[in-house]
Design a protein around this motif. Sequence first.
Motif, PDB file in Angstrom:
ATOM      1  N   TYR A  67      -6.276  -3.959 -15.057  1.00  0.00           N
ATOM      2  CA  TYR A  67      -6.916  -3.351 -14.042  1.00  0.00           C
ATOM      3  C   TYR A  67      -7.118  -1.953 -14.881  1.00  0.00           C
ATOM      4  CZ  TYR A  67      -8.329  -0.266 -10.320  1.00  0.00           C
ATOM      5  OH  TYR A  67      -8.980   0.662  -9.315  1.00  0.00           O
ATOM      6  N   THR A  68      -8.142  -1.331 -14.782  1.00  0.00           N
ATOM      7  CA  THR A  68      -8.327  -0.019 -15.706  1.00  0.00           C
ATOM      8  C   THR A  68      -9.433   0.668 -14.903  1.00  0.00           C
ATOM      9  OG1 THR A  68      -8.031  -1.189 -17.726  1.00  0.00           O
ATOM     10  CG2 THR A  68      -8.821   1.021 -17.945  1.00  0.00           C
ATOM     11  N   CYS A  69      -8.972   2.059 -14.870  1.00  0.00           N
ATOM     12  CA  CYS A  69      -9.735   3.043 -14.019  1.00  0.00           C
ATOM     13  C   CYS A  69      -9.849   4.492 -14.901  1.00  0.00           C
ATOM     14  CB  CYS A  69      -9.066   3.526 -12.845  1.00  0.00           C
ATOM     15  SG  CYS A  69      -9.929   4.770 -11.725  1.00  0.00           S
ATOM     16  N   ILE A  70     -10.844   4.974 -14.736  1.00  0.00           N
ATOM     17  CA  ILE A  70     -11.275   6.203 -15.669  1.00  0.00           C
ATOM     18  C   ILE A  70     -11.520   7.396 -14.563  1.00  0.00           C
ATOM     19  CG2 ILE A  70     -12.940   7.572 -16.977  1.00  0.00           C
ATOM     20  CD1 ILE A  70     -13.535   4.906 -18.638  1.00  0.00           C
ATOM     21  N   ALA A  71     -10.811   8.385 -14.833  1.00  0.00           N
ATOM     22  CA  ALA A  71     -10.763   9.646 -14.225  1.00  0.00           C
ATOM     23  C   ALA A  71     -11.143  10.832 -14.931  1.00  0.00           C
ATOM     24  CB  ALA A  71      -9.434   9.797 -13.635  1.00  0.00           C
ATOM     25  N   ASP A  72     -12.209  11.456 -14.267  1.00  0.00           N
ATOM     26  CA  ASP A  72     -12.795  12.735 -15.119  1.00  0.00           C
ATOM     27  C   ASP A  72     -13.402  13.540 -14.123  1.00  0.00           C
ATOM     28  OD1 ASP A  72     -14.040  14.290 -17.158  1.00  0.00           O
ATOM     29  OD2 ASP A  72     -14.120  12.773 -18.337  1.00  0.00           O
ATOM     30  N   THR A  73     -13.465  14.860 -14.477  1.00  0.00           N
ATOM     31  CA  THR A  73     -14.221  15.914 -13.666  1.00  0.00           C
ATOM     32  C   THR A  73     -15.674  15.909 -14.120  1.00  0.00           C
ATOM     33  OG1 THR A  73     -13.524  17.462 -15.127  1.00  0.00           O
ATOM     34  CG2 THR A  73     -12.225  16.997 -13.159  1.00  0.00           C
ATOM     35  N   ASN A  74     -15.916  15.168 -15.180  1.00  0.00           N
ATOM     36  CA  ASN A  74     -17.514  15.397 -15.618  1.00  0.00           C
ATOM     37  C   ASN A  74     -18.222  14.169 -14.998  1.00  0.00           C
ATOM     38  OD1 ASN A  74     -19.934  14.444 -17.357  1.00  0.00           O
ATOM     39  ND2 ASN A  74     -18.831  16.181 -18.744  1.00  0.00           N
ATOM     40  N   TRP A  75     -19.276  14.693 -14.321  1.00  0.00           N
ATOM     41  CA  TRP A  75     -20.075  13.602 -13.492  1.00  0.00           C
ATOM     42  C   TRP A  75     -21.007  12.602 -14.504  1.00  0.00           C
ATOM     43  CZ3 TRP A  75     -20.549  10.943  -9.424  1.00  0.00           C
ATOM     44  CH2 TRP A  75     -21.901  10.172  -9.036  1.00  0.00           C
TER      45      TRP A  75
ATOM     46  N   PHE B 194      -1.142   1.527 -11.245  1.00  0.00           N
ATOM     47  CA  PHE B 194      -1.092   1.880 -12.458  1.00  0.00           C
ATOM     48  C   PHE B 194       0.377   2.002 -13.075  1.00  0.00           C
ATOM     49  CE2 PHE B 194      -4.876   4.329 -10.717  1.00  0.00           C
ATOM     50  CZ  PHE B 194      -5.770   3.453 -11.307  1.00  0.00           C
ATOM     51  N   GLY B 195       0.614   1.397 -14.132  1.00  0.00           N
ATOM     52  CA  GLY B 195       1.732   1.553 -14.767  1.00  0.00           C
ATOM     53  C   GLY B 195       2.033   2.356 -16.059  1.00  0.00           C
ATOM     54  N   ASN B 196       0.643   2.705 -16.523  1.00  0.00           N
ATOM     55  CA  ASN B 196       0.466   3.737 -17.906  1.00  0.00           C
ATOM     56  C   ASN B 196      -0.621   4.467 -17.330  1.00  0.00           C
ATOM     57  OD1 ASN B 196       2.057   2.021 -19.940  1.00  0.00           O
ATOM     58  ND2 ASN B 196       0.902   0.475 -18.849  1.00  0.00           N
ATOM     59  N   VAL B 197      -0.686   5.925 -18.186  1.00  0.00           N
ATOM     60  CA  VAL B 197      -1.636   6.783 -18.021  1.00  0.00           C
ATOM     61  C   VAL B 197      -1.817   7.365 -19.301  1.00  0.00           C
ATOM     62  CG1 VAL B 197      -2.198   9.205 -16.981  1.00  0.00           C
ATOM     63  CG2 VAL B 197      -1.089   7.425 -15.513  1.00  0.00           C
ATOM     64  N   LEU B 198      -2.978   7.110 -19.903  1.00  0.00           N
ATOM     65  CA  LEU B 198      -3.455   7.600 -21.195  1.00  0.00           C
ATOM     66  C   LEU B 198      -4.242   8.927 -21.131  1.00  0.00           C
ATOM     67  CD1 LEU B 198      -4.265   4.054 -22.889  1.00  0.00           C
ATOM     68  CD2 LEU B 198      -1.876   5.290 -22.438  1.00  0.00           C
ATOM     69  N   ILE B 199      -3.884   9.905 -21.736  1.00  0.00           N
ATOM     70  CA  ILE B 199      -4.761  11.186 -21.813  1.00  0.00           C
ATOM     71  C   ILE B 199      -5.630  11.103 -23.025  1.00  0.00           C
ATOM     72  CG2 ILE B 199      -4.610  13.636 -21.600  1.00  0.00           C
ATOM     73  CD1 ILE B 199      -3.032  12.097 -19.401  1.00  0.00           C
TER      74      ILE B 199
ATOM     75  N   LEU C 109      11.299  -1.289  -0.423  1.00  0.00           N
ATOM     76  CA  LEU C 109       9.776  -1.199  -0.376  1.00  0.00           C
ATOM     77  C   LEU C 109       9.240  -1.282  -1.939  1.00  0.00           C
ATOM     78  CD1 LEU C 109       8.788   1.448   2.372  1.00  0.00           C
ATOM     79  CD2 LEU C 109       8.467  -1.266   2.341  1.00  0.00           C
ATOM     80  N   ARG C 110      10.236  -0.495  -2.586  1.00  0.00           N
ATOM     81  CA  ARG C 110      10.220  -0.565  -4.103  1.00  0.00           C
ATOM     82  C   ARG C 110      10.033  -1.896  -4.759  1.00  0.00           C
ATOM     83  NH1 ARG C 110      14.160   3.606  -4.471  1.00  0.00           N
ATOM     84  NH2 ARG C 110      13.196   5.672  -4.312  1.00  0.00           N
ATOM     85  N   SER C 111      10.932  -2.780  -4.241  1.00  0.00           N
ATOM     86  CA  SER C 111      11.177  -3.814  -4.909  1.00  0.00           C
ATOM     87  C   SER C 111      10.027  -5.102  -4.267  1.00  0.00           C
ATOM     88  CB  SER C 111      12.554  -4.528  -4.349  1.00  0.00           C
ATOM     89  OG  SER C 111      12.807  -6.021  -4.632  1.00  0.00           O
ATOM     90  N   VAL C 112       9.754  -5.081  -2.959  1.00  0.00           N
ATOM     91  CA  VAL C 112       8.915  -5.840  -2.266  1.00  0.00           C
ATOM     92  C   VAL C 112       7.576  -5.305  -2.873  1.00  0.00           C
ATOM     93  CG1 VAL C 112       8.018  -6.604   0.050  1.00  0.00           C
ATOM     94  CG2 VAL C 112      10.497  -6.111  -0.383  1.00  0.00           C
TER      95      VAL C 112
ATOM     96  N   ALA D  56       1.508  -5.630  -2.917  1.00  0.00           N
ATOM     97  CA  ALA D  56       0.409  -4.640  -3.945  1.00  0.00           C
ATOM     98  C   ALA D  56       0.413  -5.532  -5.204  1.00  0.00           C
ATOM     99  CB  ALA D  56       0.860  -3.322  -3.858  1.00  0.00           C
ATOM    100  N   PRO D  57      -0.717  -5.186  -5.872  1.00  0.00           N
ATOM    101  CA  PRO D  57      -0.632  -5.726  -7.371  1.00  0.00           C
ATOM    102  C   PRO D  57       0.322  -5.255  -8.177  1.00  0.00           C
ATOM    103  CG  PRO D  57      -2.900  -5.021  -6.506  1.00  0.00           C
ATOM    104  CD  PRO D  57      -1.968  -4.442  -5.688  1.00  0.00           C
ATOM    105  N   ILE D  58       1.000  -5.916  -9.194  1.00  0.00           N
ATOM    106  CA  ILE D  58       1.805  -5.345  -9.996  1.00  0.00           C
ATOM    107  C   ILE D  58       1.554  -4.083 -10.825  1.00  0.00           C
ATOM    108  CG2 ILE D  58       3.099  -5.915 -12.320  1.00  0.00           C
ATOM    109  CD1 ILE D  58       3.031  -8.940 -11.417  1.00  0.00           C
TER     110      ILE D  58
END
Length: 599
Positions: A421-429, A461-466, A137-140, A393-395
């Motif tokens: 593809y980029t997504c922003i996560a935050d607890t601030n509405w 996601f391949g990278n997470v930036l804090i 599954l990791r490969s496919v 699934a996307p790369i």
Amino acid sequence: MNDPLVLLVMVGLLSIACQFFAYKVKLPAILPLLIVGILIGPVFGALNADDLFGELLFPIVSLSVAIILFEGALTLKKDDIAGHGKMVRNLCSVGVVVTWLIAAFAAHYLLSVSWSIAFLFGAIVTVTGPTVIVPMLRSVRPNHKVANILRWEGIVIDPVGALLAVLVFEFIVSAQGALSHTFYAFGITLLTGLGFGAAAGIGLGISLKNNWIPQYLVNTAVLTVILGVFAASNVIAHESGLLTVTVAGIILANMKGVNIEGILEFKETLSVLLISGLFILLATRLDLNAIAQLGWAAAFVILAIMYIARPISVFISSWGTSLTLKELALISWIAPRGIVAAAVSALFALKLEEQGFPQSEIIVPMVFLVIITTVVVQSLTAKLVAKLLGVRAPIPNGFLLFGGNRFSQLLAKELQEQGIYTCIADTNWNAISDCRMQDIPVYFGNPMSEHASLHLELNRFGNVLILSPYRQLNPLVSFHFEDALGKGKVWGLSNNEQLSRPSHKVSSHYANKLTLFGEGITYAYLASAVAKGATVKTTRLTDAFRFEDYQETYGERAIPLVYIDTHNVFHVVLANNDFEPAAGWRLISLITPKDSGLP
């Protein structure tokens, strides 16, 4: 070479070498492990597991399989299978019966074996197994639905298939195949497995939840308790232990308030060692002459299992589900056999041979042929099949930005412009609202939460930036995603605390992650730069406009953020890396105004 110490060390070294090779070529490790086992066993005669372990071989194999199944069951969260429980249930019940019957009929008519041996062989090859499914599954990288269904099936079907094999075996060895004895054995095995498994899972969960076990003893205590209930269960009902450990693992994994991360990490490490050693040891017992004598009939039996039994069982099991035809086709294609099939076949074949049952000697070579063929064919083709069906699934090269401030928004928009593809996560509405106004994908809430694991599409996601100002939360997010994605995938901004008094410094391990965008680039600096008009832009280097020209044009006003090379590989700029961008590279940078007054 007859020194047991040398032989055991040799198995260990070969196991790690096979695992590393499999990692490099992106194949399930079972394939090189089996090849090495065959080479050092029947080919060169350097090792035979029976000679090395004697009567201890099968107790060791049984305990190892119990640990492997328990570790796999610990990964089965009920939320992962939400909406697809019917498919998994059908695959592990109706699907097992369909595969069993077709495999048995194929073995009887094509191999000319007795119905008893045919039905035992059919029962053994109903199992797939996490040892080969998870690496595949990791490969496919199939989509989320297909991946979860195959993973659940691979773990749950092992004890089901083993239980079916036990029932067939009991029927064969009982006087005249007495049905009453078989049904009695089934009832005892089922009750024992469910009862002992539930008791062990609930008991361990309560103990861990209430901290009754000292932290340094948790892993050891859980391991020994599981092995204890496995053995006790087997004493009461033959081979019920596999069901026991699976039930215990599922219950423990889904109990609220129980932290099993440390246990799971320990069991994963142990499982890799055991799986590697077992495949090599069991492969050394193969008789190549017995395999050769099977002839072409064996190939037709395998084809019937792979391309008749599997598709029929999958499509029958899918009745009433929402799975698409393409998803069902991929599930039909992926069904490699693993360690449980190898171990159970060796165990029952030995017992039948001891009791003088004719044709029992073909069980082990046939099962290993099924294992080798399914692993080789499906490992080499499943990725292409998934791609052709359009269900991969996307790369995972996307960026998850933790922190929805203005700089994060500018960076996210520019990454999107470059097709990332980029997504922003935050607890601030308020920050999340601003992102949504700019059509930036967002996650409102704690990205470490269980809700996030179900809704955040983490496989993209391949990278997470804090990039957030939350100094208490940033380290937790950093370590959480490093555990999920691996080292070198999570980075944060410097907080300059390493320059402060020793009592205020962060740990050196965490400080090594705080090198994002260069030395001394802090959240405050980026916020100030954006407030003074700084922008994020992409510059493409050419033969006419080289990196030296770029530096001369912008000087210190340009802070490189991300480099994209000619192979479309993304390189996050860190304080300790040294890139040499060439023609064709794209540079995403923060450009500050000339009159900003920033250093």
